[in-house]
Motif scaffolding. Structure first.
Motif, PDB file in Angstrom:
ATOM      1  N   LEU A  55       5.955  -4.627  -8.508  1.00  0.00           N
ATOM      2  CA  LEU A  55       4.624  -4.507  -7.891  1.00  0.00           C
ATOM      3  C   LEU A  55       3.659  -5.432  -8.615  1.00  0.00           C
ATOM      4  O   LEU A  55       3.821  -5.673  -9.815  1.00  0.00           O
ATOM      5  CB  LEU A  55       4.135  -3.064  -7.994  1.00  0.00           C
ATOM      6  N   GLY A 109       6.359   3.440  -6.272  1.00  0.00           N
ATOM      7  CA  GLY A 109       5.194   3.339  -7.141  1.00  0.00           C
ATOM      8  C   GLY A 109       5.074   4.530  -8.083  1.00  0.00           C
ATOM      9  O   GLY A 109       5.862   5.471  -8.021  1.00  0.00           O
ATOM     10  N   CYS A 154       2.689   5.283  -3.213  1.00  0.00           N
ATOM     11  CA  CYS A 154       2.994   5.447  -1.791  1.00  0.00           C
ATOM     12  C   CYS A 154       2.658   6.864  -1.311  1.00  0.00           C
ATOM     13  O   CYS A 154       3.150   7.839  -1.877  1.00  0.00           O
ATOM     14  CB  CYS A 154       4.486   5.172  -1.600  1.00  0.00           C
TER      15      CYS A 154
HETATM   16  C1  HEM Z   1       2.648   1.954  -0.786  1.00  0.00           C
HETATM   17  C2  HEM Z   1       7.481   1.918  -1.192  1.00  0.00           C
HETATM   18  C3  HEM Z   1       7.824   4.640   2.789  1.00  0.00           C
HETATM   19  C4  HEM Z   1       3.036   4.301   3.444  1.00  0.00           C
HETATM   20  C5  HEM Z   1       3.933   1.782  -1.260  1.00  0.00           C
HETATM   21  C6  HEM Z   1       4.273   1.099  -2.474  1.00  0.00           C
HETATM   22  C7  HEM Z   1       5.622   1.080  -2.582  1.00  0.00           C
HETATM   23  C8  HEM Z   1       6.143   1.773  -1.451  1.00  0.00           C
HETATM   24  C9  HEM Z   1       6.460   0.440  -3.680  1.00  0.00           C
HETATM   25  C10 HEM Z   1       3.276   0.388  -3.384  1.00  0.00           C
HETATM   26  C11 HEM Z   1       2.717   1.218  -4.477  1.00  0.00           C
HETATM   27  C12 HEM Z   1       1.691   0.404  -5.245  1.00  0.00           C
HETATM   28  O1  HEM Z   1       1.206  -0.616  -4.762  1.00  0.00           O
HETATM   29  O2  HEM Z   1       1.352   0.783  -6.362  1.00  0.00           O
HETATM   30  C13 HEM Z   1       7.978   2.585  -0.098  1.00  0.00           C
HETATM   31  C14 HEM Z   1       9.385   2.694   0.211  1.00  0.00           C
HETATM   32  C15 HEM Z   1       9.484   3.459   1.319  1.00  0.00           C
HETATM   33  C16 HEM Z   1       8.131   3.825   1.727  1.00  0.00           C
HETATM   34  C17 HEM Z   1      10.520   2.071  -0.600  1.00  0.00           C
HETATM   35  C18 HEM Z   1      10.731   3.845   2.047  1.00  0.00           C
HETATM   36  C19 HEM Z   1      11.050   3.260   3.142  1.00  0.00           C
HETATM   37  C20 HEM Z   1       6.546   4.868   3.244  1.00  0.00           C
HETATM   38  C21 HEM Z   1       6.216   5.701   4.367  1.00  0.00           C
HETATM   39  C22 HEM Z   1       4.873   5.589   4.566  1.00  0.00           C
HETATM   40  C23 HEM Z   1       4.356   4.692   3.554  1.00  0.00           C
HETATM   41  C24 HEM Z   1       7.250   6.519   5.146  1.00  0.00           C
HETATM   42  C25 HEM Z   1       4.011   6.237   5.599  1.00  0.00           C
HETATM   43  C26 HEM Z   1       4.438   7.122   6.481  1.00  0.00           C
HETATM   44  C27 HEM Z   1       2.535   3.564   2.385  1.00  0.00           C
HETATM   45  C28 HEM Z   1       1.135   3.186   2.244  1.00  0.00           C
HETATM   46  C29 HEM Z   1       1.014   2.534   1.012  1.00  0.00           C
HETATM   47  C30 HEM Z   1       2.351   2.506   0.432  1.00  0.00           C
HETATM   48  C31 HEM Z   1       0.021   3.466   3.244  1.00  0.00           C
HETATM   49  C32 HEM Z   1      -0.249   1.941   0.384  1.00  0.00           C
HETATM   50  C33 HEM Z   1      -0.826   2.889  -0.650  1.00  0.00           C
HETATM   51  C34 HEM Z   1      -2.036   2.354  -1.388  1.00  0.00           C
HETATM   52  O3  HEM Z   1      -2.160   1.132  -1.556  1.00  0.00           O
HETATM   53  O4  HEM Z   1      -2.843   3.175  -1.819  1.00  0.00           O
HETATM   54  N1  HEM Z   1       5.097   2.208  -0.654  1.00  0.00           N
HETATM   55  N2  HEM Z   1       7.260   3.260   0.840  1.00  0.00           N
HETATM   56  N3  HEM Z   1       5.400   4.282   2.773  1.00  0.00           N
HETATM   57  N4  HEM Z   1       3.228   3.131   1.286  1.00  0.00           N
HETATM   58 FE1  HEM Z   1       5.214   3.318   1.009  1.00  0.00          FE
END
Ligand code: HEM
Length: 414
Positions: A290, A350, A360
Motif C-alpha cells: 500500500l 489493510g 478496507c
Molecule cells: C480499501 C483489499 C474487498 C471496499 C481496501 C484496501 C485494501 C483492500 C488493501 C486499502 C487499504 C488502505 O488503503 O489502507 C481488499 C481485498 C478485497 C476487498 C483484497 C477482496 C476482494 C472489498 C469489498 C468492498 C471493499 C468486498 C466493498 C463491498 C473498499 C473500500 C476501500 C477499500 C471502499 C477504501 C477505504 C478507504 O480508503 O478508507 N481494500 N478489499 N473492499 N476497500 Fe477493499
C-alpha cells in the motif's frame, strides 16, 4: 541510527518485472533497517512489520492525497474516491461505506444472495466451466441486486467482465490497462445515469437505503451532495471489489485441489470454513503493498523521512513473514481456528481501524462470502481436468493461469 539502504535508480521497472516479490526482496536485502528506494520517479521508504502498520495508519504520519498514481485511479479506484481523502473529508465519506458494509444484517442479506446465485449457476449443470469467470458473474448478479442497481442479464455480464478488467489492469501497462480504462468509463457513465435519474425523482434515501440511494443522497463534509461522477465512482467502490472476491474464491478452489484433506472439515464445520477463509486471504497474493505520502517531516526507525516521501507498506511480505507466521508457506487453516486474526496481525485488506482509517470496509463481506463459497466448493460435485494451475508472482494481480477449469458432475451433482 539504523542503516538506510538506498537504490540509486528508480525501481519501477524492477516492480513490473518481479511483481509481488519486489518489495519483500528489497527489504530482505536492506537487512534490519529502513529501506529507501525510488518509485515512479519519487523517493520512497519501504515499511514492514506490525510497528510499521501502526505508523502507516497514523494519519499524522501518512496522507493519501496525491499518493496514488493516475493510472491506478483511472482503472482501479476512480478519481475523487474515498481512497484519496484525508482527515474530516475522509471520515465523513468513509461513514457512507462503513454503515452499510459492516451492518450484520446487510452482510447476511448479501451472502444469502450470493449463495442463491451460486446454487442457481451450478445446479443441474454439466460440462466444463472456468471457475473464475463463473464466480465473478455470480458475485456481480448478487451485488448489483443487493446494491439497488438491478440490471438486465446482458448488463450484469458486462459488469462482471468490466469489474474484473478494472482490477486486472491497474498495475500493468499495455492492453490489460487499456481494457481497465474502457471498463471504468463505461460503468461510471452508466451508474451516473442511474444516480441522476434517482435525483430527478427526488424521493430521498428512505429508512433502509440501498447502496445506490445512500450514495445518491450522501452529503460530504462540506454539506454537498456528491457530483454524479463521484457518486458513480463510490458505488463502483462497492460493486467492483465484491466481484473481485472471485480471485479469492478461485484461490480457495486451488487450495482444495492441492490439499483435498481440507474438504470434509470445510463442508462440516462452520468454524473451520471461517479459518479456511482467513488462511486463503493470508496465503495467496492479492494486494502487494500500500502507498501513502509522509504527511510531515518525520522519522521512521531513527531515519529522517521528509514530508512528501512515498511510504510503501509491505502487505504480501507481512502476510508471509516467518516472524509472524510459523511456516508461512504452509497452507494451514488451523492457525486461525477459534481465533480471529488481530487487526494489524494480518493485513490483506489493510490495517488499523476501518471506521477511522483507510482499512478496507468490505472485510466482513469478503470473509463471509469466502467462507460461504468455500463450503459450497467443498460439496460441489466436480473434477479438475489437466490444466495450467501455476500462479505467477510476477503478475499483479496473480491468479491460477487457467482461471481454474472444472468439469461439473451434471444433474444431481450437488
Ligand atoms: C480499501 C483489499 C474487498 C471496499 C481496501 C484496501 C485494501 C483492500 C488493501 C486499502 C487499504 C488502505 O488503503 O489502507 C481488499 C481485498 C478485497 C476487498 C483484497 C477482496 C476482494 C472489498 C469489498 C468492498 C471493499 C468486498 C466493498 C463491498 C473498499 C473500500 C476501500 C477499500 C471502499 C477504501 C477505504 C478507504 O480508503 O478508507 N481494500 N478489499 N473492499 N476497500 Fe477493499
Amino acid at each position: 541510527m539504523a542503516a538506510l539502504v538506498s537504490d540509486l535508480g528508480d525501481s519501477t521497472a524492477a516492480l513490473l518485472l518481479k511483481g509481488y516479490t519486489w518489495l519483500p526482496d528489497r527489504l530482505r536485502r536492506g537487512g534490519a533497517g529502513p529501506v529507501r528506494t525510488r518509485l515512479l520517479g519519487r523517493p520512497a521508504v519501504a515499511l514492514h512489520g506490525p510497528e510499521a502498520v501502526g505508523f502507516f495508519y497514523d494519519e499524522r504520519n501518512v496522507r493519501r492525497r496525491d499518493a496514488l498514481p493516475g493510472p491506478v485511479l483511472d482503472t482501479l479506484f476512480g478519481r475523487g474516491a474515498v481512497h484519496t481523502l484525508d482527515g474530516e473529508a475522509h471520515r465523513v465519506r468513509k461513514a457512507l461505506f462503513v454503515e452499510r458494509l459492516t451492518d450484520a444484517e446487510a452482510v447476511s442479506a448479501l451472502v444469502e444472495r450470493v449463495r442463491e446465485e451460486w446454487r442457481r449457476a451450478f445446479e443441474a449443470r454439466g460440462g466444463t466451466v472456468v471457475l473464475f469467470d463463473e464466480a465473478a458473474l455470480v458475485l456481480a448478479r448478487a451485488v448489483s441486486a443487493w446494491a439497488g442497481i438491478a440490471l438486465s442479464e446482458a448488463w450484469t455480464r458486462r459488469l462482471a467482465r468490466d469489474a474484473v478488467a478494472m482490477v486486472d489492469g491497474f498495475a500493468t501497462p499495455g492492453p490489460r490497462h487499456l481494457r481497465a480504462r474502457v471498463a471504468r468509463l463505461r460503468q461510471q457513465r452508466r451508474i451516473e445515469r442511474l444516480v441522476n435519474r434517482r435525483r430527478s425523482h427526488g424521493d430521498g434515501p428512505g429508512p433502509a437505503p440501498t447502496v445506490l440511494s445512500a450514495v445518491t443522497w450522501h452529503r460530504d463534509a462540506d454539506g454537498r451532495l456528491l457530483d454524479a461522477r463521484t457518486a458513480a465512482v463510490e458505488l463502483l467502490n462497492v460493486v467492483r471489489p465484491t466481484v473481485a472476491i472471485a480471485w479469492f474464491v478461485t484461490f480457495a478452489a486451488h487450495a482444495l485441489h492441492r490439499w483435498p484433506e481440507h474438504r470434509d472439515r470445510l463442508a462440516d464445520e462452520p468454524a473451520y470454513a471461517l479459518a479456511f477463509a482467513h488462511e486463503v486471504r493470508r496465503f495467496y497474493p492479492f494486494a502487494p503493498f500500500l502507498g501513502g505520502l509522509a504527511a510531515r517531516d518525520t522519522t521512521w526507525q531513527g531515519t529522517p523521512v521528509p514530508e512528501g516521501t512515498m511510504l510503501l507498506l509491505d502487505v504480501y511480505g507481512h502476510n508471509h513473514d516467518p516472524a509472524l507466521w510459523p511456516d508461512p508457506y504452509h497452507f494451514h487453516p488451523d492457525r486461525f481456528l477459534g481465533r480471529a486474526p488481530g487487526a494489524d496481525e494480518m493485513i490483506p485488506q489493510g490495517g488499523g481501524d476501518a471506521a477511522t482509517g483507510h482499512r478496507c470496509p468490505g472485510e466482513d463481506i469478503t470473509v463471509a462470502v469466502l467462507k460461504a463459497l468455500s463450503a459450497e466448493l467443498a460439496t460441489l460435485d466436480h473434477t479438475v481436468p489437466d490444466q495450467d494451475l501455476r500462479i505467477s508472482l510476477r503478475r499483479i494481480p496473480a491468479r491460477p493461469r487457467s482461471g481454474f477449469r472444472m468439469t461439473l458432475g451434471g444433474p444431481g451433482g450437488r
